[in-house]
Design an enzyme around this catalytic site. Structure first.
Site, mmCIF file in Angstrom:
data_model
loop_
_atom_site.group_PDB
_atom_site.id
_atom_site.type_symbol
_atom_site.label_atom_id
_atom_site.label_comp_id
_atom_site.label_asym_id
_atom_site.label_seq_id
_atom_site.Cartn_x
_atom_site.Cartn_y
_atom_site.Cartn_z
ATOM 1 N N ARG A 91 37.532 12.764 -25.842
ATOM 2 C CA ARG A 91 36.570 13.556 -26.623
ATOM 3 C C ARG A 91 35.163 12.977 -26.537
ATOM 4 O O ARG A 91 34.197 13.667 -26.793
ATOM 5 C CB ARG A 91 37.004 13.586 -28.095
ATOM 6 C CG ARG A 91 37.835 14.782 -28.423
ATOM 7 C CD ARG A 91 38.136 14.848 -29.901
ATOM 8 N NE ARG A 91 38.940 13.732 -30.380
ATOM 9 C CZ ARG A 91 39.278 13.557 -31.656
ATOM 10 N NH1 ARG A 91 38.890 14.427 -32.557
ATOM 11 N NH2 ARG A 91 40.021 12.539 -32.023
ATOM 12 N N GLN A 92 35.057 11.700 -26.183
ATOM 13 C CA GLN A 92 33.724 11.080 -26.088
ATOM 14 C C GLN A 92 33.198 11.315 -24.676
ATOM 15 O O GLN A 92 33.133 10.404 -23.860
ATOM 16 C CB GLN A 92 33.821 9.599 -26.408
ATOM 17 C CG GLN A 92 34.277 9.345 -27.848
ATOM 18 C CD GLN A 92 34.187 7.875 -28.191
ATOM 19 O OE1 GLN A 92 33.148 7.245 -28.024
ATOM 20 N NE2 GLN A 92 35.292 7.314 -28.678
ATOM 21 N N ASP A 163 36.341 27.013 -31.661
ATOM 22 C CA ASP A 163 34.970 26.800 -31.164
ATOM 23 C C ASP A 163 34.897 27.348 -29.747
ATOM 24 O O ASP A 163 35.921 27.699 -29.157
ATOM 25 C CB ASP A 163 34.527 25.326 -31.256
ATOM 26 C CG ASP A 163 35.452 24.388 -30.509
ATOM 27 O OD1 ASP A 163 35.960 24.772 -29.440
ATOM 28 O OD2 ASP A 163 35.658 23.254 -30.991
ATOM 29 N N LYS A 189 30.736 26.746 -34.223
ATOM 30 C CA LYS A 189 30.979 25.506 -34.973
ATOM 31 C C LYS A 189 29.836 24.529 -34.789
ATOM 32 O O LYS A 189 29.294 24.403 -33.707
ATOM 33 C CB LYS A 189 32.268 24.876 -34.432
ATOM 34 C CG LYS A 189 32.615 23.514 -34.976
ATOM 35 C CD LYS A 189 33.940 23.015 -34.428
ATOM 36 C CE LYS A 189 33.777 21.858 -33.484
ATOM 37 N NZ LYS A 189 35.031 21.239 -33.067
HETATM 38 C C1 R5P Z 1 36.732 19.279 -30.808
HETATM 39 O O1 R5P Z 1 35.924 19.629 -29.966
HETATM 40 C C2 R5P Z 1 38.202 19.271 -30.583
HETATM 41 O O2 R5P Z 1 38.593 20.277 -29.705
HETATM 42 C C3 R5P Z 1 38.980 19.378 -31.870
HETATM 43 O O3 R5P Z 1 38.706 20.624 -32.476
HETATM 44 C C4 R5P Z 1 38.626 18.322 -32.866
HETATM 45 O O4 R5P Z 1 38.255 17.138 -32.237
HETATM 46 C C5 R5P Z 1 39.744 18.070 -33.824
HETATM 47 O O5 R5P Z 1 39.419 17.015 -34.680
HETATM 48 P P1 R5P Z 1 39.583 17.149 -36.250
HETATM 49 O O6 R5P Z 1 40.996 17.607 -36.510
HETATM 50 O O7 R5P Z 1 39.335 15.758 -36.784
HETATM 51 O O8 R5P Z 1 38.559 18.129 -36.715
#
Ligand code: R5P
Length: 306
Positions: A91-92, A163, A189
């Site tokens: 994710r980073q 998103d 989002k």
């Molecule tokens: C974000 O871009 C990811 O696709 C997830 O929606 C997100 O990282 C989920 O993390 P959390 O459950 O902490 O909101």
């Protein structure tokens, strides 16, 4: 040979049974000063090795995994494939001034430790495939989700992305279900100092919705998405996520936001609590990985990304 971290033994059994991968024991210990130490008994030179175990917990497992692969390479392993069903740090993946780009960092550690390629499930973004510097084969869970959508009679629900980044995931699931390739509704989002906020719904939904995302971590994204959907008149929500991290307790709010059921896979070994919860279903990724391994064996260079 297949070297599996202890929490992945069940998945290891499912994989070795199908393709005759030879299980190989290894030990990972710590000296009194906490330095890690890996030992792999037996002959390693010329071997084709698979290491199985997601990068979670993210710091200890990343170091254990790279130390293990370095040890294999040091002793002459011919090829090393990391089977990491959940790829932490992915994710980073965005360049932000003065901040770490941890996906690139994790990928370069893996490369420097002798890993030739990674087999994973539903990597966070296409950008990760460039950042990792070694081939990243990402398997789509769409067929697993589609099977469940059919068997639960949910084919009339509207698939919604929480998103814009999740739209391609939704489309893959729609295609696997056999639904027409019409526009996919998504939520706009943004992240603020107070967490995730969904400002508007782009597109139309019926009163029954399926949200599809790559992961449920704290649940902040999905809680906000459900609040927004309810405000537009949605009455029933089903959640399909690939990686069920279930960090902390905030995600439990989902049950008071019209969420009827959460489906996730076992890319991360599920907690006893998640297994016991009748409103959470855990789908096995072994069939996806078995099929991918067969394709690797027959020389198909890579599987299509999600
Ligand atoms: C974000 O871009 C990811 O696709 C997830 O929606 C997100 O990282 C989920 O993390 P959390 O459950 O902490 O909101």
């Amino acid at each position: 040979m297949l070297l599996s971290f202890p929490d992945y033994q069940q998945l290891a059994s499912a994989l070795q049974g199908a393709y005759g991968l030879e299980p190989r024991l290894f030990s990972m210990a710590r000296f009194d000063n906490q330095e890690l130490y890996a030992a792999i008994p037996g002959h390693l030179a010329g071997e084709c090795c698979f290491i199985l175990g997601s990068i979670t917990p993210p710091d200890e497992r990343l170091i254990s995994f790279t130390l293990l692969s370095h040890t294999l390479r040091q002793h002459g392993a011919r090829q090393i494939t990391g089977i990491l069903p959940y790829l932490a740090y992915a994710r980073q993946d965005k360049i932000k001034e003065g901040e770490s780009l941890a996906a690139a960092w994790a990928g370069s550690l893996m490369k420097a430790s002798g890993i030739d390629r990674i087999l994973t499930v539903d990597v966070h973004s296409e950008r990760d495939e460039q950042l990792f510097q070694i081939p990243l084969i990402s398997l789509s869970p769409a067929s697993l989700f589609a099977k469940e959508i059919h068997s639960r009679g949910l084919t009339d629900a509207t698939l919604v992305a929480p998103d814009s980044g999740a739209v391609r995931r939704c489309q893959a699931v729609k295609a696997a279900v056999g639904l027409p390739d019409a526009d996919t509704p998504y939520l706009e989002k943004k992240r603020t100092d107070h967490g995730v906020v969904h400002s508007s719904l782009v597109g139309k939904t019926c009163s029954e919705v399926i949200l599809v995302d790559d992961m449920l971590d704290t649940g902040g994204t999905l809680v906000s998405a459900c609040e927004k959907l309810i405000s537009t008149g949605v009455e029933e929500i089903y959640i399909f996520v690939t990686h069920g991290l279930f960090t902390g307790e905030a995600w439990r709010k989902l049950w008071s936001l019209n969420v009827k059921h959460i489906f996730c896979t076992d890319t991360i070994p599920p907690s006893a609590q998640a297994i016991a919860d009748k409103n959470i279903s855990i789908l096995a990724v072994a069939p996806l990985l078995r099929e991918a391994l067969a394709r690797l064996e027959t020389g198909v260079p890579s599987c299509p990304a999600v």
